[in-house]
Scaffold this motif. Structure first.
Motif, PDB file in Angstrom:
ATOM      1  N   LYS A 145       0.871  -1.173   0.000  1.00  0.00           N
ATOM      2  CA  LYS A 145       0.000   0.000   0.000  1.00  0.00           C
ATOM      3  C   LYS A 145       0.910   1.225   0.000  1.00  0.00           C
ATOM      4  O   LYS A 145       1.978   1.223   0.633  1.00  0.00           O
ATOM      5  CB  LYS A 145      -0.901   0.001   1.221  1.00  0.00           C
ATOM      6  CG  LYS A 145      -1.920  -1.111   1.181  1.00  0.00           C
ATOM      7  CD  LYS A 145      -2.855  -1.010   2.368  1.00  0.00           C
ATOM      8  CE  LYS A 145      -3.860  -2.146   2.283  1.00  0.00           C
ATOM      9  NZ  LYS A 145      -4.770  -2.115   3.402  1.00  0.00           N
ATOM     10  N   PRO A 146       0.543   2.310  -0.683  1.00  0.00           N
ATOM     11  CA  PRO A 146       1.405   3.486  -0.778  1.00  0.00           C
ATOM     12  C   PRO A 146       1.780   4.092   0.570  1.00  0.00           C
ATOM     13  O   PRO A 146       2.919   4.545   0.748  1.00  0.00           O
ATOM     14  CB  PRO A 146       0.598   4.475  -1.609  1.00  0.00           C
ATOM     15  CG  PRO A 146      -0.346   3.630  -2.388  1.00  0.00           C
ATOM     16  CD  PRO A 146      -0.632   2.430  -1.534  1.00  0.00           C
ATOM     17  N   ASP A 147       0.877   4.105   1.545  1.00  0.00           N
ATOM     18  CA  ASP A 147       1.203   4.707   2.836  1.00  0.00           C
ATOM     19  C   ASP A 147       2.238   3.874   3.596  1.00  0.00           C
ATOM     20  O   ASP A 147       3.144   4.415   4.234  1.00  0.00           O
ATOM     21  CB  ASP A 147      -0.055   4.943   3.671  1.00  0.00           C
ATOM     22  CG  ASP A 147      -0.840   3.666   3.948  1.00  0.00           C
ATOM     23  OD1 ASP A 147      -0.696   2.693   3.183  1.00  0.00           O
ATOM     24  OD2 ASP A 147      -1.595   3.655   4.957  1.00  0.00           O
TER      25      ASP A 147
ATOM     26  N   ARG B 170       3.130   4.988 -11.814  1.00  0.00           N
ATOM     27  CA  ARG B 170       1.899   5.163 -11.048  1.00  0.00           C
ATOM     28  C   ARG B 170       2.134   4.810  -9.578  1.00  0.00           C
ATOM     29  O   ARG B 170       1.695   5.530  -8.682  1.00  0.00           O
ATOM     30  CB  ARG B 170       0.781   4.300 -11.635  1.00  0.00           C
ATOM     31  CG  ARG B 170      -0.553   4.487 -10.965  1.00  0.00           C
ATOM     32  CD  ARG B 170      -1.600   3.729 -11.704  1.00  0.00           C
ATOM     33  NE  ARG B 170      -1.819   4.373 -12.987  1.00  0.00           N
ATOM     34  CZ  ARG B 170      -2.963   4.939 -13.361  1.00  0.00           C
ATOM     35  NH1 ARG B 170      -3.988   4.898 -12.564  1.00  0.00           N
ATOM     36  NH2 ARG B 170      -3.086   5.507 -14.522  1.00  0.00           N
ATOM     37  N   THR B 171       2.847   3.716  -9.310  1.00  0.00           N
ATOM     38  CA  THR B 171       3.123   3.286  -7.938  1.00  0.00           C
ATOM     39  C   THR B 171       4.057   4.274  -7.249  1.00  0.00           C
ATOM     40  O   THR B 171       3.837   4.635  -6.084  1.00  0.00           O
ATOM     41  CB  THR B 171       3.758   1.877  -7.940  1.00  0.00           C
ATOM     42  OG1 THR B 171       2.937   1.002  -8.687  1.00  0.00           O
ATOM     43  CG2 THR B 171       3.925   1.342  -6.545  1.00  0.00           C
TER      44      THR B 171
ATOM     45  N   ASN C 142       3.310  10.681  -2.956  1.00  0.00           N
ATOM     46  CA  ASN C 142       2.154  11.469  -2.512  1.00  0.00           C
ATOM     47  C   ASN C 142       1.890  11.257  -1.027  1.00  0.00           C
ATOM     48  O   ASN C 142       1.443  12.180  -0.344  1.00  0.00           O
ATOM     49  CB  ASN C 142       0.930  11.098  -3.346  1.00  0.00           C
ATOM     50  CG  ASN C 142      -0.225  12.057  -3.135  1.00  0.00           C
ATOM     51  OD1 ASN C 142       0.001  13.248  -2.932  1.00  0.00           O
ATOM     52  ND2 ASN C 142      -1.438  11.542  -3.184  1.00  0.00           N
ATOM     53  N   GLU C 143       2.187  10.071  -0.519  1.00  0.00           N
ATOM     54  CA  GLU C 143       1.946   9.752   0.894  1.00  0.00           C
ATOM     55  C   GLU C 143       3.087  10.233   1.801  1.00  0.00           C
ATOM     56  O   GLU C 143       2.925  10.285   3.010  1.00  0.00           O
ATOM     57  CB  GLU C 143       1.771   8.244   1.070  1.00  0.00           C
ATOM     58  CG  GLU C 143       0.537   7.673   0.422  1.00  0.00           C
ATOM     59  CD  GLU C 143      -0.753   8.163   1.082  1.00  0.00           C
ATOM     60  OE1 GLU C 143      -0.752   8.378   2.316  1.00  0.00           O
ATOM     61  OE2 GLU C 143      -1.744   8.336   0.367  1.00  0.00           O
TER      62      GLU C 143
ATOM     63  N   SER D 157       5.630   4.333   1.752  1.00  0.00           N
ATOM     64  CA  SER D 157       6.210   5.655   2.001  1.00  0.00           C
ATOM     65  C   SER D 157       6.811   5.727   3.393  1.00  0.00           C
ATOM     66  O   SER D 157       7.848   6.368   3.578  1.00  0.00           O
ATOM     67  CB  SER D 157       5.158   6.751   1.792  1.00  0.00           C
ATOM     68  OG  SER D 157       4.193   6.714   2.822  1.00  0.00           O
TER      69      SER D 157
ATOM     70  N   SER E 266       4.481   7.469  -7.881  1.00  0.00           N
ATOM     71  CA  SER E 266       3.794   8.728  -7.590  1.00  0.00           C
ATOM     72  C   SER E 266       2.858   8.585  -6.399  1.00  0.00           C
ATOM     73  O   SER E 266       2.735   9.500  -5.578  1.00  0.00           O
ATOM     74  CB  SER E 266       3.044   9.239  -8.814  1.00  0.00           C
ATOM     75  OG  SER E 266       2.000   8.328  -9.153  1.00  0.00           O
ATOM     76  N   ALA E 267       2.208   7.435  -6.249  1.00  0.00           N
ATOM     77  CA  ALA E 267       1.311   7.220  -5.099  1.00  0.00           C
ATOM     78  C   ALA E 267       2.120   7.190  -3.802  1.00  0.00           C
ATOM     79  O   ALA E 267       1.688   7.758  -2.782  1.00  0.00           O
ATOM     80  CB  ALA E 267       0.535   5.921  -5.272  1.00  0.00           C
TER      81      ALA E 267
END
Length: 182
Positions: free
Chosen positions: A121-123, A147-148, A154-155, A126, A150-151
């Motif tokens: 999961k992105p969070d 895409r992965t 973003n987190e 990160s 950037s997600a």
């Protein structure tokens, strides 16, 4: 010491008198050879002449022996060098094998690591990348699908994301310049 020198002189005088008497008596008995040329006195080889002849006689044998010793020494050195080269080549092959296995492992681990971060999961990703070494985190992010990546960015905290983005941009510039120069 003086006595021995005096004895030697006395002996030399006695010998020269004996030689003179012998030559005088030989001259008195010689009737027919009076007009003939006198014979050359007998030459006794001196110690220097004998030594020089000895050196001349063994010079070739000594040269051959010296050459044989040098050739044997060179052959021994050559065998030693060949042995060292063989051991060096064995070590080089051993290191090459180790390097190949390491590269294969790293490639497999790299592919596996990228697959793991792709599935996360992105969070969570990160959070882990934020506490990781910046160069390693940037390398992982650069290999993830856009895409992965950037997600995950973003987190992240904005400052950390900007820092990793700058590192990835620098990596991209280095890779591009290496491709152009290579």
């Amino acid at each position: 010491m003086r006595n021995s020198i005096q004895r030697a002189r006395s002996a030399a005088v006695a010998v020269s008198l004996a030689v003179a008497l012998a030559s005088a008596s030989a001259g008195a008995f010689a009737t027919e050879k009076a007009d003939a040329t006198p014979e050359a006195p007998a030459v006794t080889p001196s110690a220097e002449t004998v030594a020089a002849q000895y050196c001349n006689n063994i010079a070739d044998a000594a040269g051959d022996a010296r050459f044989a010793r040098q050739a044997a020494a060179l052959a021994a050195l050559e065998r030693d060098i060949e042995d060292r080269l063989a051991r060096l080549e064995a070590k080089r092959a051993e290191y090459q094998d180790w390097l190949d296995r390491r590269e294969k492992f790293l490639k497999t681990a790299e592919e596996g690591l990228i697959a793991i971060y792709t599935q996360m999961k992105p969070d969570a990703a990160s959070a882990q990348l934020s506490i990781m070494d910046e160069m390693t985190a940037a390398a992982i992010l650069s290999k993830l699908p856009p895409r992965t990546a950037s997600a995950i960015l973003n987190e992240m905290d904005a400052a950390k994301a900007a820092q990793l983005t700058n590192i990835m941009a620098g990596l991209a510039d280095r890779t591009t310049s290496q491709r152009k120069s290579g």
